[in-house]
Design a protein around this motif. Structure first.
Motif, PDB file in Angstrom:
ATOM      1  N   ALA A  14       0.775  -1.251   0.080  1.00 14.43           N
ATOM      2  CA  ALA A  14      -0.128  -0.031   0.082  1.00 14.43           C
ATOM      3  C   ALA A  14       1.103   1.097   0.088  1.00 14.43           C
ATOM      4  O   ALA A  14       0.308   2.175   0.151  1.00 14.43           O
ATOM      5  CB  ALA A  14      -1.002   0.072   1.275  1.00 14.43           C
ATOM      6  N   SER A  15       2.066   1.263  -0.363  1.00  9.01           N
ATOM      7  CA  SER A  15       3.158   2.110  -0.365  1.00  9.01           C
ATOM      8  C   SER A  15       3.124   2.947   1.149  1.00  9.01           C
ATOM      9  O   SER A  15       3.050   4.296   1.093  1.00  9.01           O
ATOM     10  CB  SER A  15       2.826   3.126  -1.369  1.00  9.01           C
ATOM     11  N   GLU A  16       2.998   2.318   2.020  1.00 10.64           N
ATOM     12  CA  GLU A  16       2.962   2.851   3.543  1.00 10.64           C
ATOM     13  C   GLU A  16       3.874   2.399   4.353  1.00 10.64           C
ATOM     14  O   GLU A  16       3.740   2.521   5.456  1.00 10.64           O
ATOM     15  CB  GLU A  16       1.666   2.728   4.027  1.00 10.64           C
ATOM     16  N   LEU A  17       5.230   1.932   3.683  1.00  8.97           N
ATOM     17  CA  LEU A  17       6.207   1.913   4.578  1.00  8.97           C
ATOM     18  C   LEU A  17       6.750   3.511   5.114  1.00  8.97           C
ATOM     19  O   LEU A  17       6.727   4.550   4.524  1.00  8.97           O
ATOM     20  CB  LEU A  17       7.406   1.380   3.846  1.00  8.97           C
ATOM     21  N   PRO A  18       7.711   3.396   6.200  1.00  7.21           N
ATOM     22  CA  PRO A  18       8.148   4.621   6.916  1.00  7.21           C
ATOM     23  C   PRO A  18       9.254   5.154   6.054  1.00  7.21           C
ATOM     24  O   PRO A  18       9.678   4.165   5.074  1.00  7.21           O
ATOM     25  CB  PRO A  18       8.767   4.330   8.150  1.00  7.21           C
ATOM     26  N   ASP A  19       9.784   6.204   5.943  1.00  9.75           N
ATOM     27  CA  ASP A  19      10.858   6.710   5.285  1.00  9.75           C
ATOM     28  C   ASP A  19      12.119   5.860   5.585  1.00  9.75           C
ATOM     29  O   ASP A  19      12.888   5.638   4.579  1.00  9.75           O
ATOM     30  CB  ASP A  19      11.311   8.115   5.640  1.00  9.75           C
ATOM     31  N   LEU A  20      12.383   5.475   6.793  1.00  5.16           N
ATOM     32  CA  LEU A  20      13.585   4.756   7.254  1.00  5.16           C
ATOM     33  C   LEU A  20      12.947   3.363   7.873  1.00  5.16           C
ATOM     34  O   LEU A  20      11.973   3.745   8.787  1.00  5.16           O
ATOM     35  CB  LEU A  20      14.790   5.488   8.137  1.00  5.16           C
ATOM     36  N   MET A  21      13.613   2.264   7.754  1.00  2.00           N
ATOM     37  CA  MET A  21      13.345   1.193   8.628  1.00  2.00           C
ATOM     38  C   MET A  21      14.591   0.293   8.969  1.00  2.00           C
ATOM     39  O   MET A  21      15.211   0.374   8.112  1.00  2.00           O
ATOM     40  CB  MET A  21      12.188   0.478   8.243  1.00  2.00           C
ATOM     41  N   PHE A  22      14.572  -0.448   9.892  1.00  2.00           N
ATOM     42  CA  PHE A  22      15.688  -1.260  10.309  1.00  2.00           C
ATOM     43  C   PHE A  22      15.372  -2.750   9.858  1.00  2.00           C
ATOM     44  O   PHE A  22      14.054  -3.101   9.728  1.00  2.00           O
ATOM     45  CB  PHE A  22      15.961  -1.401  11.834  1.00  2.00           C
ATOM     46  N   HIS A  23      16.301  -3.567   9.356  1.00  2.00           N
ATOM     47  CA  HIS A  23      15.981  -4.656   8.922  1.00  2.00           C
ATOM     48  C   HIS A  23      17.134  -5.712   9.363  1.00  2.00           C
ATOM     49  O   HIS A  23      18.351  -5.145   9.834  1.00  2.00           O
ATOM     50  CB  HIS A  23      16.228  -4.689   7.248  1.00  2.00           C
ATOM     51  N   LYS A  24      16.861  -6.988   9.386  1.00  4.21           N
ATOM     52  CA  LYS A  24      17.864  -8.199   9.503  1.00  4.21           C
ATOM     53  C   LYS A  24      18.180  -8.324   8.175  1.00  4.21           C
ATOM     54  O   LYS A  24      17.838  -7.892   7.098  1.00  4.21           O
ATOM     55  CB  LYS A  24      17.178  -9.252  10.060  1.00  4.21           C
ATOM     56  N   SER A  25      19.527  -8.977   8.048  1.00  2.00           N
ATOM     57  CA  SER A  25      20.153  -9.270   6.825  1.00  2.00           C
ATOM     58  C   SER A  25      19.131 -10.038   5.933  1.00  2.00           C
ATOM     59  O   SER A  25      19.034  -9.837   4.673  1.00  2.00           O
ATOM     60  CB  SER A  25      21.351  -9.951   6.920  1.00  2.00           C
ATOM     61  N   ASP A  26      18.393 -10.970   6.392  1.00  2.00           N
ATOM     62  CA  ASP A  26      17.546 -11.788   5.563  1.00  2.00           C
ATOM     63  C   ASP A  26      16.304 -11.120   5.088  1.00  2.00           C
ATOM     64  O   ASP A  26      15.805 -11.235   3.969  1.00  2.00           O
ATOM     65  CB  ASP A  26      17.058 -13.117   6.285  1.00  2.00           C
ATOM     66  N   SER A  27      15.684 -10.294   5.949  1.00  2.00           N
ATOM     67  CA  SER A  27      14.409  -9.685   5.733  1.00  2.00           C
ATOM     68  C   SER A  27      14.897  -8.384   4.640  1.00  2.00           C
ATOM     69  O   SER A  27      14.101  -8.031   3.751  1.00  2.00           O
ATOM     70  CB  SER A  27      13.777  -8.716   6.916  1.00  2.00           C
ATOM     71  N   MET A  28      16.094  -7.792   4.509  1.00  4.01           N
ATOM     72  CA  MET A  28      16.423  -6.740   3.567  1.00  4.01           C
ATOM     73  C   MET A  28      16.551  -7.407   2.293  1.00  4.01           C
ATOM     74  O   MET A  28      16.351  -6.712   1.188  1.00  4.01           O
ATOM     75  CB  MET A  28      17.785  -6.631   3.918  1.00  4.01           C
ATOM     76  N   ASN A  29      16.885  -8.775   2.250  1.00  2.00           N
ATOM     77  CA  ASN A  29      16.845  -9.300   0.823  1.00  2.00           C
ATOM     78  C   ASN A  29      15.429  -9.505   0.292  1.00  2.00           C
ATOM     79  O   ASN A  29      15.157  -9.141  -0.687  1.00  2.00           O
ATOM     80  CB  ASN A  29      17.361 -11.026   0.909  1.00  2.00           C
ATOM     81  N   GLN A  30      14.372  -9.699   1.089  1.00  2.00           N
ATOM     82  CA  GLN A  30      12.976  -9.780   1.101  1.00  2.00           C
ATOM     83  C   GLN A  30      12.383  -8.607   0.479  1.00  2.00           C
ATOM     84  O   GLN A  30      11.417  -8.524  -0.355  1.00  2.00           O
ATOM     85  CB  GLN A  30      12.088 -10.570   2.026  1.00  2.00           C
ATOM     86  N   TYR A  31      12.703  -7.595   1.078  1.00  2.00           N
ATOM     87  CA  TYR A  31      12.341  -6.225   0.727  1.00  2.00           C
ATOM     88  C   TYR A  31      13.125  -5.401  -0.190  1.00  2.00           C
ATOM     89  O   TYR A  31      12.849  -4.050  -0.470  1.00  2.00           O
ATOM     90  CB  TYR A  31      12.343  -5.076   2.089  1.00  2.00           C
ATOM     91  N   SER A  32      14.080  -5.988  -0.988  1.00  2.00           N
ATOM     92  CA  SER A  32      14.837  -5.357  -1.817  1.00  2.00           C
ATOM     93  C   SER A  32      14.438  -4.346  -2.743  1.00  2.00           C
ATOM     94  O   SER A  32      14.831  -3.166  -3.054  1.00  2.00           O
ATOM     95  CB  SER A  32      15.878  -6.210  -2.545  1.00  2.00           C
ATOM     96  N   GLU A  33      13.096  -4.638  -3.412  1.00  2.00           N
ATOM     97  CA  GLU A  33      12.639  -3.809  -4.402  1.00  2.00           C
ATOM     98  C   GLU A  33      11.996  -2.650  -3.525  1.00  2.00           C
ATOM     99  O   GLU A  33      11.634  -1.856  -4.648  1.00  2.00           O
ATOM    100  CB  GLU A  33      11.329  -4.622  -4.899  1.00  2.00           C
ATOM    101  N   TYR A  34      11.885  -2.420  -2.363  1.00  2.00           N
ATOM    102  CA  TYR A  34      11.291  -1.413  -1.778  1.00  2.00           C
ATOM    103  C   TYR A  34      12.450  -0.479  -1.159  1.00  2.00           C
ATOM    104  O   TYR A  34      11.945   0.537  -0.529  1.00  2.00           O
ATOM    105  CB  TYR A  34      10.234  -1.627  -0.706  1.00  2.00           C
TER     106      TYR A  34
END
Length: 369
Positions: free
Chosen positions: A24-44
């Motif tokens: 829904a394009s409602e992510l915050p401007d900055l957010m923290f990730h784990k290394s694996d979740s960063m891979n999953q969210y790479s397009e964002y």
């Protein structure tokens, strides 16, 4: 002008909710990730390769996704075995240097303290929460093999759990350890927070965790007098290399849907600058990732490197897109497998056969053959 940044949360529910928000394009401007979740969210996530924060970071480039640095880790850590020196002395236990010595030390501690305290467990684990098994189940294959990207290597194999593979070997070691009763009478009935409290009361002699355990322990108001650390030895011989898994954590990212991307990046640069980062990293137990701002670790943690100064650091990667797809298809969860190992009637050989069959089928379905 305002930007939104959300506090780090490692719980799966948090990232599941973020997936919904991303659509829904409602992510915050900055957010923290784990290394694996960063891979999953790479397009964002925005490319941070050209930032000063990345250029000054020791390990960010090792977690690049498709050649782009998408997150800057604000801490790094190797895991430790926290232990009570007086309990080791009373039981006549030495700090172990090999896996067999670690198992022997655990048994010796259980045999010494267990008879007079039925609630005692040589190792406080908190396996009811599943994730506290990670120092063994998640990092074990990387430590056994010396390959921090072991999960990615598994995606190229039809039978990664077959006898003779590193993961079969190390999980076999862990399963054998679990069968010896050294986690106490009810490891699956105790949460992580409860296990920390039990360790503080010396209802256990050891606990396995990251430096953040020490931060939480102190925040609880517990005394660290008499507490020390050593690195968990997966090696079979003292002549073998001592592989020590190290991992970046809490990756600060900038999302693509930020209304003010330049301001968000400016905040990220501030976060890792002299104006903020040195005081921040000094306030937690984990080590610095920034070359200009080295940190002296807590004395409790320094002991481990003094006991084992010659280690081979193995940088851990949580797995790329192929592995993520395999996990989604097979439902493989290394930490949950650790929980299974603690249940009555678990058959290790049979479970490995099942995992191999599921793995091969998934590789075929995903076109990885």
């Amino acid at each position: 002008m305002e930007i939104d940044i959300e506090e780090f949360n490692a719980e799966p529910e948090y990232f599941n909710s973020m997936k919904i928000r991303s659509s829904a394009s409602e992510l915050p401007d900055l957010m923290f990730h784990k290394s694996d979740s960063m891979n999953q969210y790479s397009e964002y996530l925005a490319d941070l390769t050209d930032t000063e924060a990345n250029k000054n970071n020791q390990i960010a480039s090792e977690y690049a996704v498709d050649g782009k640095v998408l997150g800057i880790p604000d801490r790094k850590a190797s895991d430790y075995v926290y232990y009570w020196t007086d309990m080791f002395d009373e039981a006549g236990v030495e700090v172990p240097e090999t896996w067999d010595e670690f198992v022997e030390a655990s048994e010796k501690l259980q045999e010494h303290f267990g008879p007079q305290d039925p609630d005692f467990g040589a190792i406080c684990m908190g396996a009811k929460d599943a994730w506290p098994t990670y120092p063994l189940m998640e990092y074990g294959p990387a430590a056994q093999s010396g390959n921090g990207y072991y999960w990615d290597a598994m995606t190229t194999e039809d039978a990664p759990f077959a006898e003779g593979t590193d993961i079969h070997t190390v999980y076999g070691k862990i399963y054998d350890l679990f069968q010896k009763g050294v986690l106490g009478k009810d490891p699956l009935g105790i949460t992580y927070d409860q296990s920390r409290a039990l360790f503080a009361k010396k209802k256990g002699a050891m606990t396995l965790n990251s430096p953040m355990f020490l931060t939480a322990y102190k925040a609880d108001g517990y005394d660290t007098a008499g507490m020390s650390t050593f690195y968990l030895p997966f090696r079979d011989s003292s002549q073998d290399e001592f592989n020590l898994v190290t991992q970046g954590d809490c990756f600060l990212t900038v999302t693509n849907n930020s209304e003010n991307p330049e301001v968000a990046k400016a905040f990220l640069e501030f976060y890792f600058s002299e104006a903020w980062y040195p005081d921040y990293i000094a306030s937690i137990s984990s080590d610095s990732t920034m070359t200009p701002y080295a940190k002296e670790l807590d004395p409790v943690l320094q002991t481990a490197s003094e006991l084992q100064p010659e280690v081979k650091f193995v940088t851990y990667g949580a797995g790329g897109s192929d592995f993520i797809n395999m996990v989604s298809e097979t439902k493989f969860d290394c930490k949950q497998l650790g929980v299974e190992m603690l249940t009555d009637g678990f058959d290790y050989a049979k479970r490995c056969e099942e995992l191999n069959q599921t793995w091969a089928e998934a590789r075929t379905k995903l076109g990885l053959k």
